[in-house]
Scaffold this active site. Structure first.
Site, short mmCIF file in Angstrom:
data_model
loop_
_atom_site.label_atom_id
_atom_site.label_comp_id
_atom_site.label_asym_id
_atom_site.label_seq_id
_atom_site.Cartn_x
_atom_site.Cartn_y
_atom_site.Cartn_z
N TYR A 109 0.89 -1.18 0.00
CA TYR A 109 0.00 0.00 0.00
C TYR A 109 0.92 1.21 0.00
O TYR A 109 2.06 1.16 -0.44
CB TYR A 109 -0.93 -0.10 1.22
CG TYR A 109 -2.03 0.92 1.32
CD1 TYR A 109 -2.79 1.29 0.21
CD2 TYR A 109 -2.32 1.50 2.56
CE1 TYR A 109 -3.80 2.22 0.34
CE2 TYR A 109 -3.34 2.42 2.68
CZ TYR A 109 -4.08 2.78 1.57
OH TYR A 109 -5.08 3.70 1.69
N LYS A 182 -5.73 -1.65 -2.61
CA LYS A 182 -6.84 -1.42 -1.68
C LYS A 182 -7.54 -2.72 -1.33
O LYS A 182 -7.86 -2.98 -0.15
CB LYS A 182 -7.84 -0.44 -2.29
CG LYS A 182 -7.39 1.00 -2.28
CD LYS A 182 -7.51 1.61 -0.89
CE LYS A 182 -7.12 3.08 -0.92
NZ LYS A 182 -7.29 3.74 0.37
N ALA A 313 -9.81 15.70 -0.29
CA ALA A 313 -9.66 15.16 1.07
C ALA A 313 -9.97 16.22 2.11
O ALA A 313 -10.68 15.95 3.10
CB ALA A 313 -8.24 14.64 1.24
#
Length: 581
Positions: A109, A182, A313
């Protein structure tokens, strides 16, 4: 005809029916146990002579592959090794990652996956996932059908258009690796079965000139498509997913800022969908903020919050914190007034440019007339901190070093326990380093970062630095949603995830972190899933009831262990458990 099928037996153990033989067994990553097959199983499956004679337990195999992993010269080589292991023996891959989660999560990741995405075309080997081209919109249904799963086989669809990959921007077709990564985290952290997720990339072209001029680039060699054609392609994709996988959670990943909020708002009331960059980031940052204000003996609604990087975000963070403040007793207008957002051109205010999703946090020009400014008409971060005197400073700007000593000392001069969260990834993009923040605030700062940092000694205390990693929340959100087959992912479910994580740690002791350790990821995911599932039931969006939420969630979490093998001539009946054709 199905060639193998996994199912959970009444005693809770997993078994697999296998209807293929010989090399066809070893060619399938979920069936290739290597020397983990007994001699009897080898005879029954036509594997005699196709494997070395010795039988190895999984623990013995783990020791060997871990040595091989450790022998790799750098992080990208480790990523490639793990990728190859996943393509060879998927169960062993997940067991290895689970046993060494702290060490391997940054490889599969963020941050290492970013480098792997950039080098996708040059390191491409075995294809995984589904590649959908905007030049062939009529092929969406055919592509999904070719992947093999039926309506009851899929719990999760993770999709990206690759425009906003991590902190590295437009990466074209290589973004498929973020979707694959993910899903690997969903499996490792929350026990989503490896066969029940579909990674997808929407290849709509790229504006990355390096890729367009790279002879080895594997994606569409054209500028990124936008506007009406893009929206029509997305609409056709969503419709195909809704028809083919009606029970699945559709997870959007790393879309560009102009599309992320708009797509989420378009579809969130129609299907079960979730944007990790908006909602997952918001949940983990809100969890850190809740833990921090609890340590200060305050509430979130008492804070003044500056968000440097009011994009996808940043605004998602503000939205969730605003909802929590409303829950604490403020009106929506009062809660929104507690935020100051900065975009690429400074403070978002009524006299300046802004995107539609930023408007709710726009500051009125009348408020700014009395401000002291370094430069007339310009409202930069230093100006905002000087005039607002924030108690929480959030960085989602991807501007390295933006939280300067001057800015931080100004903040700390008016706040006894400043909460500072430089969240931009990778580490090269972080707004500040924890050691500097502690030095500039004399050890008073409460810190969470986006990238992993080691502990920091200061003034006789060792400070554990919390990593506000979305992996603390999105796997549990997914598991809880899937467990009750929710028809929607609501704001209340996202808030429940944040509150669950915040309750798992205490920052009252000097040096203690604001968030749980990544070593606790599986337990954290289970706790988040329980709260999310309960909230879905409370809001009436659950279609499946959990009678004993803790036990029911635990039973649904797949564990990477070799299943009991049933050798069959054909698969007789469809299973309610994970399958593959």
């Amino acid at each position: 005809m199905r060639q193998f099928q996994f199912r959970t037996d009444p005693d809770g153990t997993e078994s697999v029916q296998i209807a293929v033989r010989g090399h066809q067994v070893l060619a399938r990553p979920m069936l290739n146990f290597g020397p983990g097959y007994t001699l009897e199983q080898r005879r029954a499956l036509g594997l005699t002579g196709l494997l070395p004679p010795a039988y190895n337990t999984m623990d013995e195999q783990l020791k060997r592959v871990y040595r091989q992993f450790r022998s790799q010269p750098d992080d990208l080589s480790k990523y490639v090794y793990l990728n190859q292991l996943q393509d060879l023996n998927e169960i062993l891959f997940y067991r290895l990652v689970a046993e060494h989660l702290d060490e391997m999560l940054p490889i599969i990741y963020t941050p290492t996956v970013g480098e792997a995405i950039q080098k996708f075309s040059s390191t491409f080997d075995r294809p995984r996932g589904v590649y959908l081209s905007i030049d062939e919109p009529d092929g969406i249904d055919e592509a999904l059908a070719n992947h093999g799963q039926t309506a009851d086989d899929v719990d999760l669809v993770v999709v990206t258009d690759s425009e906003g990959i991590l902190g590295i921007g437009d990466q074209g077709v290589g973004g498929i690796r973020i979707a694959i990564g993910k899903l690997a985290v969903y499996t490792t952290a929350a026990g989503i079965h490896p066969l029940r997720g579909v990674p997808i990339v929407l290849d709509v072209g790229t504006d990355n000139h390096a890729l367009l001029n790279d002879p080895s680039y594997l994606g569409l060699r054209r500028p990124r498509v936008r506007g009406e054609q893009y929206d029509e392609f997305v609409a056709r994709f969503v419709d195909a997913v809704r028809r083919r996988y009606p029970h699945a959670l559709l997870h959007w990943e790393d879309l560009g800022a102009d599309n992320a909020h708009r797509i989420l708002e378009t579809y969130r009331d129609e299907i079960c969908t979730f944007n990790d960059d908006i909602q997952g980031t918001a949940a983990v940052v809100a969890a850190a903020a809740l833990a921090a204000v609890k340590a200060k003996g305050e509430t979130l609604s008492q804070q003044r919050i500056v968000i440097h990087g009011a994009g996808t975000a940043g605004i998602g963070v503000a939205d969730l914190m605003r909802d929590i403040m409303v829950k604490e007793g403020l009106t929506p207008e009062e809660a929104a007034s507690r935020f100051w957002g900065l975009g690429s051109r400074g403070l978002v205010h009524s006299g300046g440019p802004m995107r539609p999703f930023q408007q709710r946090y726009s500051r009125p020009e009348s408020e700014l007339r009395g401000w002291e400014l370094e430069e007339h008409g310009r409202y930069g971060l230093a100006d905002v901190v000087h005039n607002v005197r924030p108690t929480i400073l959030v960085g989602t700007s991807a501007q390295p070093g933006a939280f300067t000593e001057r800015v931080v000392r100004e903040m700390a001069a008016h706040c006894d326990r400043p909460v500072i969260m430089p969240l931009s990834n990778p580490t090269s993009k972080t707004e500040a380093h924890p050691a500097d923040l502690l030095a500039w605030t004399e050890g008073r700062a409460l810190i969470a970062t986006g990238s992993p940092f080691g502990s920091v000694p200061y003034g006789g205390t060792t400070y554990e630095i919390a990593q506000a990693n979305n992996a603390l929340v999105f796997p549990g959100i997914g598991l809880g949603t899937v467990a009750v087959r929710a028809t929607r992912v609501t704001d209340g479910m996202i808030a429940a995830a944040a509150e669950a994580v915040a309750e798992l740690t205490s920052a009252a002791r000097p040096g203690s972190p604001l968030l749980p350790s990544m070593r606790q990821l599986r337990a954290v995911s289970a706790a988040v899933a329980v709260r999310v599932a309960q909230q879905a039931q409370a809001e009436g969006v659950a279609t499946r009831e959990l009678r004993d939420p803790i036990q029911d969630i635990y039973r649904q979490m797949w564990r990477p262990e070799y299943p009991r093998v049933e050798v069959v001539s054909k698969i007789e009946a469809p299973s309610a458990r994970p399958t593959e054709p």
